[in-house]
Scaffold this motif. Structure first.
Motif, PDB file in Angstrom:
ATOM      1  N   HIS A  40     -12.021  -5.602  -6.518  1.00  0.00           N
ATOM      2  CA  HIS A  40     -10.807  -6.102  -7.384  1.00  0.00           C
ATOM      3  C   HIS A  40     -11.243  -5.900  -8.866  1.00  0.00           C
ATOM      4  O   HIS A  40     -10.545  -5.556  -9.536  1.00  0.00           O
ATOM      5  N   ASP A  41     -12.212  -6.939  -9.023  1.00  0.00           N
ATOM      6  CA  ASP A  41     -12.715  -7.191 -10.384  1.00  0.00           C
ATOM      7  C   ASP A  41     -12.984  -5.782 -11.202  1.00  0.00           C
ATOM      8  O   ASP A  41     -12.785  -5.631 -12.447  1.00  0.00           O
ATOM      9  N   THR A  42     -13.725  -4.802 -10.375  1.00  0.00           N
ATOM     10  CA  THR A  42     -13.970  -3.551 -11.101  1.00  0.00           C
ATOM     11  C   THR A  42     -12.848  -3.018 -11.474  1.00  0.00           C
ATOM     12  O   THR A  42     -12.801  -2.300 -12.299  1.00  0.00           O
ATOM     13  N   VAL A  43     -11.847  -2.762 -10.483  1.00  0.00           N
ATOM     14  CA  VAL A  43     -10.737  -1.929 -10.852  1.00  0.00           C
ATOM     15  C   VAL A  43     -10.085  -2.724 -11.933  1.00  0.00           C
ATOM     16  O   VAL A  43      -9.658  -1.784 -12.807  1.00  0.00           O
ATOM     17  N   LYS A  44      -9.902  -3.820 -12.090  1.00  0.00           N
ATOM     18  CA  LYS A  44      -9.272  -4.577 -13.302  1.00  0.00           C
ATOM     19  C   LYS A  44     -10.042  -4.370 -14.516  1.00  0.00           C
ATOM     20  O   LYS A  44      -9.367  -4.223 -15.485  1.00  0.00           O
ATOM     21  N   ARG A  45     -11.364  -4.322 -14.515  1.00  0.00           N
ATOM     22  CA  ARG A  45     -12.085  -4.010 -15.808  1.00  0.00           C
ATOM     23  C   ARG A  45     -11.788  -2.645 -16.254  1.00  0.00           C
ATOM     24  O   ARG A  45     -11.649  -2.321 -17.472  1.00  0.00           O
ATOM     25  N   GLU A  97      -4.966  -2.153  -8.546  1.00  0.00           N
ATOM     26  CA  GLU A  97      -5.285  -3.610  -8.446  1.00  0.00           C
ATOM     27  C   GLU A  97      -4.151  -4.245  -7.686  1.00  0.00           C
ATOM     28  O   GLU A  97      -4.446  -5.170  -7.182  1.00  0.00           O
ATOM     29  N   PHE A  98      -3.005  -3.944  -7.759  1.00  0.00           N
ATOM     30  CA  PHE A  98      -1.778  -4.447  -6.985  1.00  0.00           C
ATOM     31  C   PHE A  98      -2.359  -4.295  -5.524  1.00  0.00           C
ATOM     32  O   PHE A  98      -1.948  -5.585  -4.709  1.00  0.00           O
ATOM     33  N   GLY A  99      -2.863  -3.481  -4.748  1.00  0.00           N
ATOM     34  CA  GLY A  99      -3.242  -3.298  -3.547  1.00  0.00           C
ATOM     35  C   GLY A  99      -4.390  -4.449  -3.345  1.00  0.00           C
ATOM     36  O   GLY A  99      -4.386  -4.820  -2.380  1.00  0.00           O
ATOM     37  N   GLU A 100      -5.289  -4.317  -4.266  1.00  0.00           N
ATOM     38  CA  GLU A 100      -6.320  -5.344  -4.120  1.00  0.00           C
ATOM     39  C   GLU A 100      -5.980  -6.665  -4.013  1.00  0.00           C
ATOM     40  O   GLU A 100      -6.487  -7.444  -3.479  1.00  0.00           O
ATOM     41  N   ASP A 101      -5.074  -7.053  -4.807  1.00  0.00           N
ATOM     42  CA  ASP A 101      -4.152  -8.542  -4.938  1.00  0.00           C
ATOM     43  C   ASP A 101      -3.720  -8.725  -3.484  1.00  0.00           C
ATOM     44  O   ASP A 101      -4.111  -9.868  -2.977  1.00  0.00           O
ATOM     45  N   ALA A 102      -3.007  -7.737  -3.011  1.00  0.00           N
ATOM     46  CA  ALA A 102      -2.645  -7.794  -1.469  1.00  0.00           C
ATOM     47  C   ALA A 102      -3.746  -8.275  -0.517  1.00  0.00           C
ATOM     48  O   ALA A 102      -3.516  -9.131   0.126  1.00  0.00           O
ATOM     49  N   TRP A 151       0.802  -1.392   0.060  1.00  0.00           N
ATOM     50  CA  TRP A 151      -0.078  -0.108   0.039  1.00  0.00           C
ATOM     51  C   TRP A 151       0.762   1.188  -0.075  1.00  0.00           C
ATOM     52  O   TRP A 151       0.665   2.412  -0.282  1.00  0.00           O
ATOM     53  N   MET A 152       1.952   1.116   0.624  1.00  0.00           N
ATOM     54  CA  MET A 152       2.931   2.293   0.425  1.00  0.00           C
ATOM     55  C   MET A 152       3.586   2.614  -1.001  1.00  0.00           C
ATOM     56  O   MET A 152       3.489   3.684  -1.537  1.00  0.00           O
ATOM     57  N   ASP A 153       3.545   1.537  -1.698  1.00  0.00           N
ATOM     58  CA  ASP A 153       3.692   1.876  -3.180  1.00  0.00           C
ATOM     59  C   ASP A 153       2.558   2.244  -3.756  1.00  0.00           C
ATOM     60  O   ASP A 153       2.506   3.052  -4.830  1.00  0.00           O
ATOM     61  N   VAL A 154       1.307   1.771  -3.461  1.00  0.00           N
ATOM     62  CA  VAL A 154       0.174   2.140  -4.011  1.00  0.00           C
ATOM     63  C   VAL A 154      -0.152   3.508  -3.844  1.00  0.00           C
ATOM     64  O   VAL A 154      -0.228   4.504  -4.846  1.00  0.00           O
ATOM     65  N   ARG A 155      -0.007   4.255  -2.675  1.00  0.00           N
ATOM     66  CA  ARG A 155      -0.216   5.547  -2.236  1.00  0.00           C
ATOM     67  C   ARG A 155       0.724   6.574  -2.862  1.00  0.00           C
ATOM     68  O   ARG A 155       0.605   7.618  -3.527  1.00  0.00           O
ATOM     69  N   ALA A 156       2.140   6.149  -3.208  1.00  0.00           N
ATOM     70  CA  ALA A 156       3.170   6.941  -4.102  1.00  0.00           C
ATOM     71  C   ALA A 156       2.737   6.953  -5.361  1.00  0.00           C
ATOM     72  O   ALA A 156       2.890   7.897  -5.962  1.00  0.00           O
ATOM     73  N   ALA A 157       2.163   5.953  -5.820  1.00  0.00           N
ATOM     74  CA  ALA A 157       1.606   5.757  -7.583  1.00  0.00           C
ATOM     75  C   ALA A 157       0.515   6.937  -7.515  1.00  0.00           C
ATOM     76  O   ALA A 157       0.475   7.189  -8.572  1.00  0.00           O
ATOM     77  N   PHE A 158      -0.114   6.932  -6.508  1.00  0.00           N
ATOM     78  CA  PHE A 158      -1.424   7.824  -6.609  1.00  0.00           C
ATOM     79  C   PHE A 158      -0.949   9.442  -6.870  1.00  0.00           C
ATOM     80  O   PHE A 158      -1.779  10.141  -7.229  1.00  0.00           O
TER      81      PHE A 158
END
Length: 152
Positions: free
Chosen positions: A138-143, A100-105, A80-87
């Motif tokens: 997750h599936d919504t984000v992936k779509r 999506e990566f965060g949702e996988d986690a 999530w730290m990486d996710v936050r930075a990417a945002f």
């Protein structure tokens, strides 16, 4: 009877991943200008707030102290730290990929929790229900991410 301290630990791990998820989506909401994604991120954060509320109630029933804050260590939650930075980048595709990566986690955290032999059938049912809700997110984000990939 399930071992309460072990069950409490499992539930508290899920509280922390949901808190991380809320923090990540709050940051994402602030950083993106796309109204559809903002609405999605707000919705996903609200789902995790509900999950935390349910998990807190179960920890209390078991006589434990619900976890608070976010997890700052542990390989599963660190993403999530990486996710936050990417945002912080104003890029729809990157934001969705990171989400999506965060949702996988989060899915991995729930899968790990379900491996515990210290859960009552009721706790297992709650965790399965929450995992399914997270999977839908997750599936919504992936779509959305896949649709964005087609556009580029």
């Amino acid at each position: 009877m399930a071992n309460n301290s072990e069950a409490i630990e499992v539930l508290n791990d899920l509280i922390l991943i949901n808190n991380d998820r809320v923090a990540g989506y709050e940051k994402a909401y602030e950083e993106t200008t796309d109204s559809d994604i903002r609405a999605l991120f707000n919705n996903l954060a609200n789902h995790s707030r509900q999950h935390v509320s349910e998990l807190n109630a179960e920890v209390n029933k078991l006589g434990g102290e619900p976890a608070s804050g976010t997890m700052l260590s542990g390989k599963l939650y660190r993403v999530w730290m990486d996710v936050r930075a990417a945002f912080s980048k104003d890029d729809r595709k990157t934001t969705l990929e990171s989400s999506e990566f965060g949702e996988d986690a989060a899915q991995k955290a729930y899968e790990s929790a379900l491996k515990s032999e210290d859960l009552t059938p009721g706790l297992r049912e709650l965790i399965l229900k929450q995992k399914a809700a997270l999977r839908a997110g997750h599936d919504t984000v992936k779509r959305l991410r896949d649709a964005q990939s087609v556009l580029h």
